[in-house]
Design a protein around this motif. Structure first.
Motif, PDB file in Angstrom:
ATOM      1  N   SER A   1     -66.399  32.888 -23.182  1.00  7.61           N
ATOM      2  CA  SER A   1     -67.816  33.216 -23.394  1.00  7.61           C
ATOM      3  C   SER A   1     -68.184  33.181 -24.869  1.00  7.61           C
ATOM      4  CB  SER A   1     -68.145  34.588 -22.799  1.00  7.61           C
ATOM      5  OG  SER A   1     -67.701  34.665 -21.463  1.00  7.61           O
ATOM      6  N   GLU A   2     -67.257  33.602 -25.736  1.00  3.96           N
ATOM      7  CA  GLU A   2     -67.548  33.530 -27.182  1.00  3.96           C
ATOM      8  C   GLU A   2     -67.653  32.063 -27.619  1.00  3.96           C
ATOM      9  OE1 GLU A   2     -67.835  36.195 -29.847  1.00  3.96           O
ATOM     10  OE2 GLU A   2     -68.550  37.001 -27.960  1.00  3.96           O
ATOM     11  N   LEU A   3     -66.727  31.220 -27.152  1.00  3.19           N
ATOM     12  CA  LEU A   3     -66.785  29.793 -27.508  1.00  3.19           C
ATOM     13  C   LEU A   3     -68.087  29.180 -26.989  1.00  3.19           C
ATOM     14  CD1 LEU A   3     -63.101  28.616 -26.775  1.00  3.19           C
ATOM     15  CD2 LEU A   3     -64.131  29.045 -29.013  1.00  3.19           C
ATOM     16  N   ARG A   4     -68.467  29.580 -25.780  1.00  2.00           N
ATOM     17  CA  ARG A   4     -69.696  29.034 -25.174  1.00  2.00           C
ATOM     18  C   ARG A   4     -70.922  29.399 -26.022  1.00  2.00           C
ATOM     19  NH1 ARG A   4     -68.577  31.072 -20.537  1.00  2.00           N
ATOM     20  NH2 ARG A   4     -70.272  32.554 -20.263  1.00  2.00           N
ATOM     21  N   MET A   5     -70.963  30.650 -26.467  1.00  2.76           N
ATOM     22  CA  MET A   5     -72.104  31.076 -27.308  1.00  2.76           C
ATOM     23  C   MET A   5     -72.166  30.261 -28.600  1.00  2.76           C
ATOM     24  SD  MET A   5     -72.287  35.238 -27.280  1.00  2.76           S
ATOM     25  CE  MET A   5     -73.826  35.253 -28.197  1.00  2.76           C
ATOM     26  N   LEU A   6     -70.999  30.063 -29.221  1.00  5.55           N
ATOM     27  CA  LEU A   6     -70.984  29.364 -30.513  1.00  5.55           C
ATOM     28  C   LEU A   6     -71.331  27.891 -30.339  1.00  5.55           C
ATOM     29  CD1 LEU A   6     -67.847  31.160 -31.990  1.00  5.55           C
ATOM     30  CD2 LEU A   6     -70.209  31.373 -32.836  1.00  5.55           C
ATOM     31  N   ARG A   7     -70.836  27.292 -29.246  1.00  4.07           N
ATOM     32  CA  ARG A   7     -71.193  25.884 -28.991  1.00  4.07           C
ATOM     33  C   ARG A   7     -72.688  25.778 -28.730  1.00  4.07           C
ATOM     34  NH1 ARG A   7     -67.027  25.710 -24.850  1.00  4.07           N
ATOM     35  NH2 ARG A   7     -65.054  25.374 -25.921  1.00  4.07           N
ATOM     36  N   ALA A   8     -73.215  26.708 -27.962  1.00  2.00           N
ATOM     37  CA  ALA A   8     -74.664  26.693 -27.672  1.00  2.00           C
ATOM     38  C   ALA A   8     -75.449  26.802 -28.979  1.00  2.00           C
ATOM     39  CB  ALA A   8     -75.028  27.831 -26.717  1.00  2.00           C
ATOM     40  N   ALA A   9     -74.992  27.667 -29.868  1.00  2.06           N
ATOM     41  CA  ALA A   9     -75.692  27.848 -31.157  1.00  2.06           C
ATOM     42  C   ALA A   9     -75.710  26.535 -31.940  1.00  2.06           C
ATOM     43  CB  ALA A   9     -75.010  28.943 -31.962  1.00  2.06           C
ATOM     44  N   ARG A  10     -74.561  25.876 -32.013  1.00  2.14           N
ATOM     45  CA  ARG A  10     -74.495  24.606 -32.747  1.00  2.14           C
ATOM     46  C   ARG A  10     -75.417  23.555 -32.107  1.00  2.14           C
ATOM     47  NH1 ARG A  10     -69.399  24.206 -35.787  1.00  2.14           N
ATOM     48  NH2 ARG A  10     -69.615  26.024 -37.161  1.00  2.14           N
ATOM     49  N   ARG A  11     -75.446  23.533 -30.772  1.00  2.00           N
ATOM     50  CA  ARG A  11     -76.298  22.531 -30.084  1.00  2.00           C
ATOM     51  C   ARG A  11     -77.778  22.787 -30.381  1.00  2.00           C
ATOM     52  NH1 ARG A  11     -74.533  22.397 -23.921  1.00  2.00           N
ATOM     53  NH2 ARG A  11     -76.549  21.350 -23.774  1.00  2.00           N
ATOM     54  N   ILE A  12     -78.146  24.035 -30.566  1.00  2.00           N
ATOM     55  CA  ILE A  12     -79.545  24.360 -30.880  1.00  2.00           C
ATOM     56  C   ILE A  12     -79.925  23.741 -32.225  1.00  2.00           C
ATOM     57  CG2 ILE A  12     -81.070  26.283 -31.522  1.00  2.00           C
ATOM     58  CD1 ILE A  12     -79.564  27.897 -29.284  1.00  2.00           C
ATOM     59  N   GLY A  13     -79.029  23.821 -33.185  1.00  2.00           N
ATOM     60  CA  GLY A  13     -79.292  23.230 -34.507  1.00  2.00           C
ATOM     61  C   GLY A  13     -79.483  21.729 -34.410  1.00  2.00           C
ATOM     62  N   THR A  14     -78.604  21.073 -33.649  1.00  5.03           N
ATOM     63  CA  THR A  14     -78.692  19.620 -33.511  1.00  5.03           C
ATOM     64  C   THR A  14     -79.977  19.238 -32.790  1.00  5.03           C
ATOM     65  OG1 THR A  14     -76.296  19.645 -33.309  1.00  5.03           O
ATOM     66  CG2 THR A  14     -77.396  17.590 -32.700  1.00  5.03           C
ATOM     67  N   ALA A  15     -80.288  19.967 -31.721  1.00  7.21           N
ATOM     68  CA  ALA A  15     -81.477  19.614 -30.928  1.00  7.21           C
ATOM     69  C   ALA A  15     -82.758  19.746 -31.746  1.00  7.21           C
ATOM     70  CB  ALA A  15     -81.554  20.502 -29.682  1.00  7.21           C
ATOM     71  N   LEU A  16     -82.816  20.733 -32.626  1.00  4.86           N
ATOM     72  CA  LEU A  16     -84.058  20.959 -33.379  1.00  4.86           C
ATOM     73  C   LEU A  16     -84.073  20.246 -34.728  1.00  4.86           C
ATOM     74  CD1 LEU A  16     -84.760  24.760 -32.722  1.00  4.86           C
ATOM     75  CD2 LEU A  16     -85.795  22.770 -31.633  1.00  4.86           C
ATOM     76  N   GLY A  17     -82.925  19.714 -35.156  1.00  2.00           N
ATOM     77  CA  GLY A  17     -82.868  19.067 -36.471  1.00  2.00           C
ATOM     78  C   GLY A  17     -82.967  20.076 -37.612  1.00  2.00           C
ATOM     79  N   ILE A  18     -82.468  21.278 -37.364  1.00  2.00           N
ATOM     80  CA  ILE A  18     -82.469  22.317 -38.405  1.00  2.00           C
ATOM     81  C   ILE A  18     -81.022  22.694 -38.739  1.00  2.00           C
ATOM     82  CG2 ILE A  18     -84.699  23.281 -37.718  1.00  2.00           C
ATOM     83  CD1 ILE A  18     -83.049  25.553 -36.342  1.00  2.00           C
ATOM     84  N   GLY A  19     -80.834  23.482 -39.782  1.00  2.00           N
ATOM     85  CA  GLY A  19     -79.503  23.970 -40.128  1.00  2.00           C
ATOM     86  C   GLY A  19     -79.170  25.194 -39.288  1.00  2.00           C
ATOM     87  N   VAL A  20     -77.987  25.208 -38.683  1.00  2.00           N
ATOM     88  CA  VAL A  20     -77.506  26.412 -38.001  1.00  2.00           C
ATOM     89  C   VAL A  20     -76.137  26.761 -38.565  1.00  2.00           C
ATOM     90  CG1 VAL A  20     -76.535  27.255 -35.817  1.00  2.00           C
ATOM     91  CG2 VAL A  20     -78.824  26.285 -35.850  1.00  2.00           C
ATOM     92  N   ARG A  21     -75.959  27.997 -38.954  1.00  2.00           N
ATOM     93  CA  ARG A  21     -74.657  28.505 -39.385  1.00  2.00           C
ATOM     94  C   ARG A  21     -74.207  29.501 -38.341  1.00  2.00           C
ATOM     95  NH1 ARG A  21     -72.508  25.484 -43.269  1.00  2.00           N
ATOM     96  NH2 ARG A  21     -71.434  27.216 -44.250  1.00  2.00           N
ATOM     97  N   THR A  22     -72.986  29.369 -37.877  1.00  2.00           N
ATOM     98  CA  THR A  22     -72.515  30.239 -36.802  1.00  2.00           C
ATOM     99  C   THR A  22     -71.550  31.289 -37.342  1.00  2.00           C
ATOM    100  OG1 THR A  22     -70.854  28.563 -36.361  1.00  2.00           O
ATOM    101  CG2 THR A  22     -72.762  28.601 -34.912  1.00  2.00           C
ATOM    102  N   THR A  23     -71.654  32.478 -36.791  1.00  2.00           N
ATOM    103  CA  THR A  23     -70.784  33.595 -37.183  1.00  2.00           C
ATOM    104  C   THR A  23     -70.106  34.166 -35.946  1.00  2.00           C
ATOM    105  OG1 THR A  23     -72.234  34.124 -39.035  1.00  2.00           O
ATOM    106  CG2 THR A  23     -70.726  35.854 -38.322  1.00  2.00           C
TER     107      THR A  23
END
Ligand code: NIG
Ligand code: FE
Length: 409
Positions: free
Chosen positions: A153-175
């Motif tokens: 579930s933690e990996l899933r959350m972090l992957r989802a976060a990264r995909r949000i950055g790519t989809a919107l064309g913005i910078g996402v930093r994951t913690t």
């Protein structure tokens, strides 16, 4: 002119707030910003605009509008399923955040909902929240895990976060925030859970390169300073920088603990002592102020703003967007609250959501309008920077660019 030499974007006749120096808005009347290859090439007076900038692929006449660096939200938990509106009602009837957490609600209830959600669902839900931030001028978002609390579930959350950055064309930093709360399968075994975080979860996250930093919730309803230090040792061994949910409900020496590990930031910090502030100043640890959580918890203890100023601790401002303590999806509103509740000046609040927010993420490539930095730029329906904090809500953003590309809005 060759295509390579051609400017992609040129904003003309703007009132710039560059934030380029150590103090002040860095105002430039009748200014311009020229960008190429996703980076700023020039930010300064119109009269010194480099030759060729006026023939950029896209030229925007700002006609006197305010132009600032795009905003950076350096502390969010916006990937989660479900909501906690029921707890909001309970709190209005007198229950405290800590009472609810101890009774198995709070973070644990969001963990149940998030574990049940697929990665695609988390992306879809998180995208809607990220879009709201972008509509208000944000082009870089930090997103934490911490509602999964098991490996998958933690990996899933972090992957989802990264995909949000790519989809919107913005910078996402994951913690990675595995040490957010104790999951039910480890009830009454906090030390075993910390072993699991350090020896199993964190290595799995690092192996996939899914985290830019590691965070922990150091508090009497979460983890002790000793347990947090173990997580930080493990992060250090993997070469990951740390940050901390510190001194939100009580003083546990969180500010000093973050500083001891050269933390990027100590966040919340309402109960942070002057000794901790001194340690933070010494090690360059930023303070991240989260006035949305302060408001929603009806907190009365103010963070030590005057001490941060006196010791030269950089202050950032963020939404803390999360389902429990801060269901806030406007960084401008967080800036306004930082002014109203914490008495930040509008200039401090703007620095807090740009250059100091970048610093709290360990980034020096954005947050100011200066040559070589990311072409992350906001054009506002405003003339003066103080207006960004003065209006509570409203449609102030005229256009937002990330890496020189206009974001759909
Ligand atoms: O930043 N303090 C801990 N974490 C969050 C709240 C998380 C929640 O209640 O879901 C915060 O306030
Ligand atoms: Fe938080």
């Amino acid at each position: 002119m060759s295509d390579a030499a051609r400017f992609d974007l040129c904003l003309t006749h703007a009132r710039l707030s560059t934030l380029a120096g150590d103090a002040g808005y860095g105002l430039v009347e009748d200014g311009a910003v020229a960008c190429r290859g996703g980076r700023i090439v020039y930010a300064g007076p119109m009269r010194d605009l480099p030759a060729g900038a006026a023939e950029a692929a896209e030229t925007v006449d700002c006609r006197g509008a305010l132009v600032t660096p795009a905003l950076i939200d350096c502390h969010t938990h916006l990937v989660f399923a479900g909501d906690r509106a029921g707890e909001f009602e309970q709190r209005l009837e007198g229950a405290s955040y800590e009472d609810i957490a101890r009774a198995g609600g709070g973070i644990a209830s969001t963990v149940r909902a998030t574990r049940a959600a697929s990665e695609d669902e988390l992306v879809e839900i998180g995208l809607a929240r990220a879009r709201a931030l972008v509509r208000d001028g944000v082009a870089t978002i930090e997103i934490k895990s911490g509602y999964g609390l098991d490996v998958d579930s933690e990996l899933r959350m972090l992957r989802a976060a990264r995909r949000i950055g790519t989809a919107l064309g913005i910078g996402v930093r994951t913690t990675f925030l595995g040490a957010h709360a104790l999951p039910p399968e480890f009830a009454h075994r906090a030390d075993d859970y910390i072993d699991f975080v350090c020896n199993t979860m964190l290595p799995a996250v690092a192996a996939e390169g899914l985290a830019d930093a590691v965070d922990s919730f150091c508090e009497r309803i979460a983890f002790t300073p000793e347990q947090t230090a173990r997580v930080f040792e493990a992060a250090r061994a993997l070469g990951l920088p740390v940050k901390l949910h510190a001194d939100q409900l009580s003083d546990s020496g969180g500010g000093a603990l973050a500083a001891r590990f050269d933390g990027l930031s100590a966040d919340h910090v309402e109960y942070t002592s002057e000794d901790s502030v001194r340690a933070m100043a010494l090690r360059g640890t930023a303070a991240v102020l989260l006035p949305g959580a302060f408001l929603c918890l009806r907190e009365t203890r103010l963070p030590p703003i005057e001490a941060f100023r006196r010791h030269g601790v950089p202050m950032a401002v963020a939404t803390d967007a999360n389902p429990g303590t801060s269901p806030l999806l406007s960084l401008r509103l967080a800036m306004a609250l930082a002014c109203i509740q914490f008495r930040l000046t509008p200039e401090e609040a703007l620095r807090g959501a740009t250059v100091n927010a970048a610093r709290a993420l360990g980034l020096s490539d954005r947050g100011r309008l200066a040559p070589g930095l990311h072409a992350d730029v906001a054009i506002w329906n405003a003339e003066r920077p103080a207006e960004l904090c003065y209006w509570l809500g409203g449609d102030l953003l005229r256009a937002l660019y990330a890496g020189g590309r206009r974001l759909p809005g």
